[in-house]
Design a protein around this motif. Sequence first.
Motif, PDB file in Angstrom:
ATOM      1  N   VAL A 129     -20.649  31.031 -48.736  1.00  0.00           N
ATOM      2  CA  VAL A 129     -19.830  31.509 -47.622  1.00  0.00           C
ATOM      3  C   VAL A 129     -20.728  32.118 -46.548  1.00  0.00           C
ATOM      4  O   VAL A 129     -20.550  31.866 -45.349  1.00  0.00           O
ATOM      5  CB  VAL A 129     -18.781  32.525 -48.103  1.00  0.00           C
ATOM      6  CG1 VAL A 129     -18.050  33.145 -46.905  1.00  0.00           C
ATOM      7  CG2 VAL A 129     -17.775  31.854 -49.038  1.00  0.00           C
ATOM      8  N   ALA A 130     -21.714  32.905 -46.984  1.00  0.00           N
ATOM      9  CA  ALA A 130     -22.652  33.506 -46.034  1.00  0.00           C
ATOM     10  C   ALA A 130     -23.472  32.433 -45.333  1.00  0.00           C
ATOM     11  O   ALA A 130     -23.697  32.505 -44.122  1.00  0.00           O
ATOM     12  CB  ALA A 130     -23.566  34.492 -46.762  1.00  0.00           C
ATOM     13  N   ALA A 147     -15.125  27.194 -46.873  1.00  0.00           N
ATOM     14  CA  ALA A 147     -16.463  27.389 -46.312  1.00  0.00           C
ATOM     15  C   ALA A 147     -17.433  26.299 -46.750  1.00  0.00           C
ATOM     16  O   ALA A 147     -18.468  26.088 -46.109  1.00  0.00           O
ATOM     17  CB  ALA A 147     -17.016  28.763 -46.707  1.00  0.00           C
ATOM     18  N   SER A 164     -15.050  37.265 -50.220  1.00  0.00           N
ATOM     19  CA  SER A 164     -15.234  37.613 -48.807  1.00  0.00           C
ATOM     20  C   SER A 164     -16.074  38.871 -48.665  1.00  0.00           C
ATOM     21  O   SER A 164     -16.987  38.944 -47.824  1.00  0.00           O
ATOM     22  CB  SER A 164     -13.876  37.803 -48.127  1.00  0.00           C
ATOM     23  OG  SER A 164     -13.157  36.593 -48.105  1.00  0.00           O
ATOM     24  N   ARG A 222     -19.953  39.105 -47.127  1.00  0.00           N
ATOM     25  CA  ARG A 222     -20.346  40.012 -46.039  1.00  0.00           C
ATOM     26  C   ARG A 222     -21.577  40.814 -46.425  1.00  0.00           C
ATOM     27  O   ARG A 222     -22.452  41.090 -45.575  1.00  0.00           O
ATOM     28  CB  ARG A 222     -19.183  40.942 -45.677  1.00  0.00           C
ATOM     29  CG  ARG A 222     -18.012  40.238 -45.002  1.00  0.00           C
ATOM     30  CD  ARG A 222     -17.076  41.223 -44.339  1.00  0.00           C
ATOM     31  NE  ARG A 222     -16.470  42.163 -45.280  1.00  0.00           N
ATOM     32  CZ  ARG A 222     -15.337  41.923 -45.940  1.00  0.00           C
ATOM     33  NH1 ARG A 222     -14.708  40.761 -45.770  1.00  0.00           N
ATOM     34  NH2 ARG A 222     -14.830  42.831 -46.755  1.00  0.00           N
ATOM     35  N   ALA A 272     -22.625  29.376 -44.704  1.00  0.00           N
ATOM     36  CA  ALA A 272     -21.773  28.685 -43.731  1.00  0.00           C
ATOM     37  C   ALA A 272     -21.649  29.509 -42.454  1.00  0.00           C
ATOM     38  O   ALA A 272     -21.657  28.956 -41.343  1.00  0.00           O
ATOM     39  CB  ALA A 272     -20.399  28.420 -44.330  1.00  0.00           C
ATOM     40  N   ALA A 273     -21.557  30.821 -42.596  1.00  0.00           N
ATOM     41  CA  ALA A 273     -21.404  31.694 -41.434  1.00  0.00           C
ATOM     42  C   ALA A 273     -22.697  31.840 -40.649  1.00  0.00           C
ATOM     43  O   ALA A 273     -22.684  31.950 -39.416  1.00  0.00           O
ATOM     44  CB  ALA A 273     -20.906  33.068 -41.879  1.00  0.00           C
ATOM     45  N   LEU A 274     -23.816  31.808 -41.352  1.00  0.00           N
ATOM     46  CA  LEU A 274     -25.110  32.074 -40.719  1.00  0.00           C
ATOM     47  C   LEU A 274     -25.799  30.821 -40.188  1.00  0.00           C
ATOM     48  O   LEU A 274     -26.760  30.920 -39.423  1.00  0.00           O
ATOM     49  CB  LEU A 274     -26.024  32.793 -41.719  1.00  0.00           C
ATOM     50  CG  LEU A 274     -25.575  34.207 -42.107  1.00  0.00           C
ATOM     51  CD1 LEU A 274     -26.291  34.669 -43.360  1.00  0.00           C
ATOM     52  CD2 LEU A 274     -25.827  35.180 -40.965  1.00  0.00           C
ATOM     53  N   GLN A 308     -24.579  38.577 -46.029  1.00  0.00           N
ATOM     54  CA  GLN A 308     -24.920  38.507 -44.602  1.00  0.00           C
ATOM     55  C   GLN A 308     -25.633  39.777 -44.151  1.00  0.00           C
ATOM     56  O   GLN A 308     -26.571  39.721 -43.348  1.00  0.00           O
ATOM     57  CB  GLN A 308     -23.655  38.286 -43.779  1.00  0.00           C
ATOM     58  CG  GLN A 308     -23.034  36.909 -43.944  1.00  0.00           C
ATOM     59  CD  GLN A 308     -21.833  36.720 -43.046  1.00  0.00           C
ATOM     60  OE1 GLN A 308     -21.942  36.773 -41.830  1.00  0.00           O
ATOM     61  NE2 GLN A 308     -20.677  36.503 -43.646  1.00  0.00           N
TER      62      GLN A 308
END
Length: 213
Positions: free
Chosen positions: A120-121, A145, A82, A86, A123-125, A89
């Motif tokens: 993970v990044a 993710a 995690s 971050r 998926a978030a972006l 990102q």
Amino acid sequence: MAVDILEEEDVTIGLPALQGSLVIPSGARGIVIFAHGSGSSRLSPRNRYVADVLNENRYATLLFDLLTEAEASDRRNVFDISLLARRVQMAVNWTLEEPKTADLTLGLFGASTGAAAALVAAAALGPAISAVVSRGGRPDLAKEALGGVTAPTLLIVGGDDIGVIELNEFAARHMTCTRKLQIVPGAGHLFEEPGTLDRVIALSISWYDQYLT
């Protein structure tokens, strides 16, 4: 292959002031941000070699430290996906806001635990990321993710990297985006065998040529 380098500089990204190396070749077709693996840094010889060849193929590259020196001394941070995500990102946002790179399509290149952080990044972006490549990665550590990644993703694993092959197969099954698992025969986890890292680079460039430009 001779390519003119338009920009080459050391950069500082966000807080807590992560150190990075940015290279922009003339006529750059996109930019690849590297997320290195556990215990590594922007100075990783393997990733720098990959970045050099990407530069020769007119891709800009950003290698950066996901952790400060003090943070890296705590081994728990090295496996904190995690936290690492971050930081990826943060680097993406810096790239999108930097005038020199803001207009370039974005790809990610992750190794080992850095591959999980990259996914993970991604998926978030969402649409901010156009392509992802994982080299000897642990994409399984991206967990829930995985289903949220929309960027086409290439998972490259060494044929002799027993155990990690199965973890990549698991990750591929839990992804819904365009994805491909590519096994490099005779390669171990670090792709140190003759010719194997060059095969990784060729596969990566082909993937970026298809989805990043």
